[in-house]
Design a protein around this motif. Structure first.
Motif, mmCIF file in Angstrom:
data_model
loop_
_atom_site.group_PDB
_atom_site.id
_atom_site.type_symbol
_atom_site.label_atom_id
_atom_site.label_comp_id
_atom_site.label_asym_id
_atom_site.label_seq_id
_atom_site.Cartn_x
_atom_site.Cartn_y
_atom_site.Cartn_z
ATOM 1 N N HIS A 126 0.817 -1.218 0.000
ATOM 2 C CA HIS A 126 0.000 0.000 0.000
ATOM 3 C C HIS A 126 0.857 1.277 0.000
ATOM 4 N N HIS A 130 1.160 4.253 -2.885
ATOM 5 C CA HIS A 130 0.963 5.704 -2.723
ATOM 6 C C HIS A 130 2.059 6.458 -3.485
ATOM 7 N N SER A 151 0.128 10.118 5.468
ATOM 8 C CA SER A 151 -1.273 9.697 5.472
ATOM 9 C C SER A 151 -1.754 9.542 6.902
ATOM 10 N N ASP A 317 -6.581 7.132 -0.348
ATOM 11 C CA ASP A 317 -6.572 5.732 -0.765
ATOM 12 C C ASP A 317 -7.433 5.492 -2.008
HETATM 13 ZN ZN ZN Z 1 -3.164 5.067 2.328
#
Ligand code: ZN
Ligand code: KG4
Length: 362
Positions: A126, A130, A151, A317
């Motif tokens: 993840h 990003h 984040s 996201d």
């Molecule tokens: Zn994220």
């Protein structure tokens, strides 16, 4: 009997369509990309309303909601892209880090599709996704690049010597920047998620009204810390009796937001001075913040470096970033890791990079 993963071969012919799924936290997301990195659809369903009464994400509610939303969101992504499932050549899914229950919903759904259609599945990190979101809009970013991902769950600096080489060189030792914004907003009962609420209220405030000392690492590493700023904010709230209806609430929020922005950029530009990258990348949900974007652009413009921030929709996201990283891996790596044996992981995978251990401590 062969393992299920043995029955799936990497795509041999030209890859035409990829379907990506992201369910690491409280957004159910699906995206379709073509083989040239064009985003055909990018659907994100936020669970903000479900978690708002609690002032933060409730993991069990998040996974239950993913379970309800995943099928309609994947269908919607296909409808918007104008393709059917039998046209998908490869599936990509977020493997971690994130909430385990949430990750498992996306992983199981993607595995089911890959198994039924006998197509390869690729697991994606993840945080790396990003960073890769910047490359979806700018295909020619020069290396080495320095990336700051900010984040709700992460605040980390990565040094990318070359494509797909993500070396962690600094990370938060306590709260993530978004988490600090969310917690202060929760304390003042301003709403969830806190970052956008604070941005809106802080717009008309005076950022110089309240003083915040910036955190400094005693070992001079490139790590971040936001718990000190959070404690200072709580002290100012207490001492000045700041609350939702307080006349100078906007000044307080502007001062706090500005301190968070300064703490992030100080560290990033310190790293840039030390590592001499050619490009700077700012990404992650907090990179939607107008003050952070403006200050980053102002500072970066005075350097001779190229700089990039993904458009706001690609900062928070989404599954397009997952698809983007998967495509990059498919095109660059000799034997990308296709497997149905993928398991979810909750925390960032350790990355004992030489940069982190040696070069970046002065
Ligand atoms: Zn994220
Ligand atoms: O990247 P993201 O969607 O999820 C994680 O991977 O954590 O980031 C969510 C975080 C939240 O903390 C939210 O408050 C923050 O991003 N955020 C913002 C803004 N929009 C989202 N923070 C400041 N200003 C914004 N406009």
């Amino acid at each position: 009997m062969p393992a299920i993963s043995d029955t799936l071969d990497p795509p041999t012919q030209q890859l035409k369509y990829l379907l990506a799924i992201e369910t690491s936290c409280d957004e159910t997301a699906a995206a379709d990309l073509d083989g040239d990195f064009t985003i055909l659809s990018n659907i994100v369903l936020s669970q903000d309303e479900i978690h708002a009464p609690y002032g933060g994400v409730v993991p069990e509610l998040a996974s239950r909601q993913h379970l309800k939303s995943i099928d309609p969101i994947v269908r919607e992504s296909l409808a918007v892209a104008g393709i059917s499932l039998d046209k998908i050549d490869v599936y990509a899914v977020t493997q971690g880090p994130g909430l385990i229950g949430s990750l498992l919903v996306g992983l199981s759904f993607a595995k089911g599709l890959a198994y039924y259609f006998q197509k390869p599945l690729i697991g994606i990190d993840h945080v790396q996704a990003h960073i890769q979101s910047a490359f979806l809009e700018h295909r020619k970013i020069s290396f080495p690049a320095l990336a700051l991902i900010v984040s709700g769950g992460h605040t980390s600096l990565f040094f990318l010597k070359k494509k797909l080489r993500f070396d962690l060189i600094g990370r938060t030792r306590d709260d993530a920047a978004g988490e600090a914004l969310d917690k202060i907003a929760k304390f003042l009962e301003l709403g969830y998620p806190g970052g956008p609420v604070i941005q809106k209220l802080a717009e008309n405030g005076d950022p110089a009204r309240f003083d915040f000392a910036l955190p400094r690492m005693t070992d001079r590493s490139l790590d971040f810390s936001f718990s000190g700023l959070k404690t200072a904010a709580l002290r100012i709230i207490r001492e000045n009796g700041i609350s939702k209806g307080y006349p100078q609430l906007t000044d307080f929020l502007a001062s706090f937001e500005s301190a968070v922005v300064r703490a992030l950029l100080e560290n990033m530009f310190r790293a840039a001075d030390r590592l001499h990258p050619k490009s700077l990348i700012l990404c992650g949900g907090v990179a939607r913040n107008k003050r952070l974007r403006a200050e980053f652009e102002k500072r970066a413009a005075t350097s001779s470096l190229d700089f990039y921030i993904p458009s706001p929709k690609l900062c928070t996201d989404n599954a397009a970033m997952v698809g983007g990283l998967a495509l990059e891996k498919l095109k660059s790596e000799k034997k990308p890791p296709f497997s149905l044996d993928l398991d979810a992981y909750p925390r960032s995978r350790p990355n004992p990079s030489p940069e982190r251990s040696a070069k970046n401590r002065d």
